[in-house]
Design a protein around this motif. Sequence first.
Motif, PDB file in Angstrom:
ATOM      1  N   ASP A   3       0.837  -1.208   0.000  1.00  9.61           N
ATOM      2  CA  ASP A   3       0.000   0.000   0.000  1.00  9.61           C
ATOM      3  C   ASP A   3       0.867   1.250   0.000  1.00  9.61           C
ATOM      4  N   ARG A   4       0.598   2.155  -0.955  1.00 12.07           N
ATOM      5  CA  ARG A   4       1.267   3.461  -0.893  1.00 12.07           C
ATOM      6  C   ARG A   4       0.601   4.247   0.227  1.00 12.07           C
ATOM      7  N   LYS A   5       1.423   4.990   0.998  1.00 12.71           N
ATOM      8  CA  LYS A   5       0.827   5.790   2.071  1.00 12.71           C
ATOM      9  C   LYS A   5      -0.027   6.886   1.458  1.00 12.71           C
ATOM     10  N   PRO A   6      -1.204   7.165   2.034  1.00  9.06           N
ATOM     11  CA  PRO A   6      -2.008   8.256   1.486  1.00  9.06           C
ATOM     12  C   PRO A   6      -1.344   9.602   1.757  1.00  9.06           C
ATOM     13  N   SER A   7      -1.623  10.538   0.870  1.00 13.72           N
ATOM     14  CA  SER A   7      -1.164  11.909   1.086  1.00 13.72           C
ATOM     15  C   SER A   7      -2.251  12.631   1.884  1.00 13.72           C
ATOM     16  N   ILE A   8      -1.834  13.375   2.913  1.00 14.50           N
ATOM     17  CA  ILE A   8      -2.806  14.095   3.747  1.00 14.50           C
ATOM     18  C   ILE A   8      -2.523  15.586   3.644  1.00 14.50           C
ATOM     19  N   ARG A   9      -3.509  16.324   3.147  1.00 16.04           N
ATOM     20  CA  ARG A   9      -3.327  17.767   2.952  1.00 16.04           C
ATOM     21  C   ARG A   9      -4.377  18.515   3.765  1.00 16.04           C
ATOM     22  N   ILE A  10      -3.906  19.474   4.583  1.00 18.63           N
ATOM     23  CA  ILE A  10      -4.795  20.163   5.519  1.00 18.63           C
ATOM     24  C   ILE A  10      -4.889  21.638   5.142  1.00 18.63           C
ATOM     25  N   PHE A  11      -6.136  22.152   5.199  1.00 17.72           N
ATOM     26  CA  PHE A  11      -6.397  23.536   4.782  1.00 17.72           C
ATOM     27  C   PHE A  11      -7.148  24.277   5.880  1.00 17.72           C
ATOM     28  N   ASP A  12      -6.999  25.588   5.904  1.00 22.77           N
ATOM     29  CA  ASP A  12      -7.588  26.371   6.996  1.00 22.77           C
ATOM     30  C   ASP A  12      -9.091  26.137   7.102  1.00 22.77           C
ATOM     31  N   ASP A  13      -9.739  26.113   5.941  1.00 23.32           N
ATOM     32  CA  ASP A  13     -11.203  25.991   5.971  1.00 23.32           C
ATOM     33  C   ASP A  13     -11.681  25.339   4.663  1.00 23.32           C
ATOM     34  N   ARG A 195      -6.416   8.153  -9.337  1.00 17.52           N
ATOM     35  CA  ARG A 195      -6.314   9.113  -8.223  1.00 17.52           C
ATOM     36  C   ARG A 195      -7.660   9.165  -7.515  1.00 17.52           C
ATOM     37  N   ILE A 196      -7.618   9.039  -6.186  1.00 18.64           N
ATOM     38  CA  ILE A 196      -8.811   9.144  -5.358  1.00 18.64           C
ATOM     39  C   ILE A 196      -8.599  10.294  -4.388  1.00 18.64           C
ATOM     40  N   ILE A 197      -9.571  11.203  -4.336  1.00 22.44           N
ATOM     41  CA  ILE A 197      -9.477  12.323  -3.405  1.00 22.44           C
ATOM     42  C   ILE A 197     -10.662  12.260  -2.443  1.00 22.44           C
ATOM     43  N   PHE A 198     -10.350  12.151  -1.148  1.00 21.65           N
ATOM     44  CA  PHE A 198     -11.365  12.328  -0.104  1.00 21.65           C
ATOM     45  C   PHE A 198     -11.377  13.816   0.245  1.00 21.65           C
ATOM     46  N   PRO A 219     -12.924  -2.497   8.397  1.00 18.63           N
ATOM     47  CA  PRO A 219     -13.725  -1.873   7.338  1.00 18.63           C
ATOM     48  C   PRO A 219     -15.229  -2.100   7.471  1.00 18.63           C
ATOM     49  N   GLU A 220     -15.615  -3.149   8.184  1.00 20.89           N
ATOM     50  CA  GLU A 220     -17.057  -3.328   8.422  1.00 20.89           C
ATOM     51  C   GLU A 220     -17.597  -2.121   9.197  1.00 20.89           C
ATOM     52  N   ARG A 221     -16.785  -1.655  10.157  1.00 13.06           N
ATOM     53  CA  ARG A 221     -17.225  -0.539  11.005  1.00 13.06           C
ATOM     54  C   ARG A 221     -16.880   0.805  10.352  1.00 13.06           C
ATOM     55  N   LEU A 222     -15.772   0.809   9.575  1.00 16.56           N
ATOM     56  CA  LEU A 222     -15.285   2.062   8.950  1.00 16.56           C
ATOM     57  C   LEU A 222     -15.069   1.814   7.461  1.00 16.56           C
ATOM     58  N   PRO A 223     -16.150   1.820   6.686  1.00 22.03           N
ATOM     59  CA  PRO A 223     -16.014   1.490   5.259  1.00 22.03           C
ATOM     60  C   PRO A 223     -15.006   2.351   4.499  1.00 22.03           C
ATOM     61  N   ALA A 224     -14.743   3.575   4.956  1.00 23.34           N
ATOM     62  CA  ALA A 224     -13.749   4.411   4.250  1.00 23.34           C
ATOM     63  C   ALA A 224     -12.387   3.720   4.225  1.00 23.34           C
ATOM     64  N   GLN A 225     -12.155   2.777   5.151  1.00 17.72           N
ATOM     65  CA  GLN A 225     -10.892   2.040   5.145  1.00 17.72           C
ATOM     66  C   GLN A 225     -10.782   1.064   3.975  1.00 17.72           C
ATOM     67  N   ARG A 226     -11.927   0.811   3.306  1.00 17.80           N
ATOM     68  CA  ARG A 226     -11.874  -0.094   2.149  1.00 17.80           C
ATOM     69  C   ARG A 226     -11.220   0.587   0.947  1.00 17.80           C
ATOM     70  N   ILE A 227     -11.090   1.931   1.038  1.00 16.65           N
ATOM     71  CA  ILE A 227     -10.541   2.669  -0.103  1.00 16.65           C
ATOM     72  C   ILE A 227      -9.016   2.621  -0.042  1.00 16.65           C
ATOM     73  N   ARG A 228      -8.465   1.734  -0.850  1.00  9.41           N
ATOM     74  CA  ARG A 228      -7.010   1.534  -0.918  1.00  9.41           C
ATOM     75  C   ARG A 228      -6.671   1.300  -2.398  1.00  9.41           C
ATOM     76  N   PRO A 229      -6.301   2.364  -3.103  1.00 12.01           N
ATOM     77  CA  PRO A 229      -6.090   2.209  -4.555  1.00 12.01           C
ATOM     78  C   PRO A 229      -5.096   1.085  -4.851  1.00 12.01           C
ATOM     79  N   THR A 230      -5.427   0.241  -5.802  1.00  9.28           N
ATOM     80  CA  THR A 230      -4.532  -0.885  -6.115  1.00  9.28           C
ATOM     81  C   THR A 230      -3.245  -0.386  -6.781  1.00  9.28           C
ATOM     82  N   ALA A 231      -3.366   0.632  -7.610  1.00 10.74           N
ATOM     83  CA  ALA A 231      -2.152   1.155  -8.260  1.00 10.74           C
ATOM     84  C   ALA A 231      -2.269   2.655  -8.482  1.00 10.74           C
TER      85      ALA A 231
END
Length: 250
Positions: A3-13, A195-198, A219-231
Amino acid sequence: MEDRKPSIRIFDDLAALSRAAASLFMETAARAISQRGRFLVALSGGSTPVGLYELLAQAPYRQQMDWEQVHVFWGDERCVPVEDAENNYRQARDTLLSRVPIRAQNIHRIRSELEPAAAAEDYARVLKRFAGAALDWPRFDLVLLGMGEDGHTASLFPGSAVQLSTPTLGVTAHYQDRPANRVTLTPLVLNAARRIIFMVSGAGKAQTIANVLYGEYQPERLPAQRIRPTAGELIWMLDSPAAAGLGSTL
Ligand code: 6PG
């Protein structure tokens, strides 16, 4: 593939997040069109992306985009009439698609007026038309996703099994107080994207984001964890309130 680590980008608002998302949307589209002659994007419902959609319908983005080559899909849809306030296609139509020169035949909505299973099978046929060789679904250039406070994404809800109509499309019964049955792309299709952007905003989601990103894989409890791009690449775009639970883990 590890798994490639996700990129996390934070913005003021949310406004700053939406501006950054618009730039990233344009960059992704330009690259796809340059490399493959078209841009396949799956939009999200919910309130978070509305600011992005409105920006894309304005200068400079409206003029910069080669709309002729853009194909719009949806990650999920509520099984309500098109003109219903809850309809994801209607939201994108009114905030973006009706304001830009995109071809009507390039807008691939989920036909929410059909029975859920029929809508899913119909959409599976649409996906097949854009599929890569030997596949039944396209590799989207971009998938936009939101996340609920309960960790759902698209219409993949906690604890509710998605009745698979096809490997690519699922139907979920209405969930909690939500308005209707839903049709959703499955993780199989979502994770094939380049590319997947949350896009996630608000303090109410801070703990859930921390659990999804750094908690136990459940992932049963946190379905967003199912999002893991294969490539592909996974980017989380958060406003500061939504990122508050990440603390020093960044
Ligand atoms: C939908 C979306 C859903 C949404 C989240 C977040 O059809 O509603 O697919 O997954 O992205 O519920 O919604 P908000 O952006 O409104 O918080």
